[in-house]
Design a protein around this motif. Structure first.
Motif: not given
Length: 117
Positions: A61-63, A86-92
């Motif tokens: 996912y990405e917030l 814009e600050i993207p944070i990708r995580f599982g």
């Protein structure tokens, strides 16, 4: 499945929750797909989980946190071109029964995140 995803934003420059920040959640499983949009409330949180139990699926996912307008209205950033926009944070997320909490700690020239509880 009883997993779900929450988030919040803390303004570390002012020592307060960050209200009014738009957040988008994307699924990155296959193609990048927008699945939720919300805005932080006066406690810097969303009014409900950004990915509730009934929609929860494991995966990538990405917030994306839209921070430039907030930083400008708080007098923390000026000018047309902001250092942070814009600050993207990708995580599982791999546990279908877990509560995942992905907060953003924000200042005008930096940010951090962690897996919260």
């Amino acid at each position: 499945m009883s997993g779900y995803l929450t988030t919040h934003v803390l303004d570390t420059a002012r020592g307060m929750p960050a209200m009014g920040i738009k957040i988008e959640l994307y699924s990155l499983n296959g193609e990048r797909t927008l699945i939720a949009t919300t805005v932080t409330n006066d406690d810097g949180r969303t009014d409900s989980p950004i990915l509730p139990m009934d929609n929860f699926k494991t995966g990538k996912y990405e917030l994306v946190f839209f921070c430039s307008e907030y930083l400008e209205t708080q007098g923390l950033a000026a000018g047309e071109l902001k250092f942070l926009d814009e600050i993207p944070i990708r995580f599982g997320m791999d546990d279908a029964d877990a509560h995942y909490h992905v907060p953003l700690l924000l200042s005008p020239y930096g940010y951090s995140t962690y897996r919260g509880s």
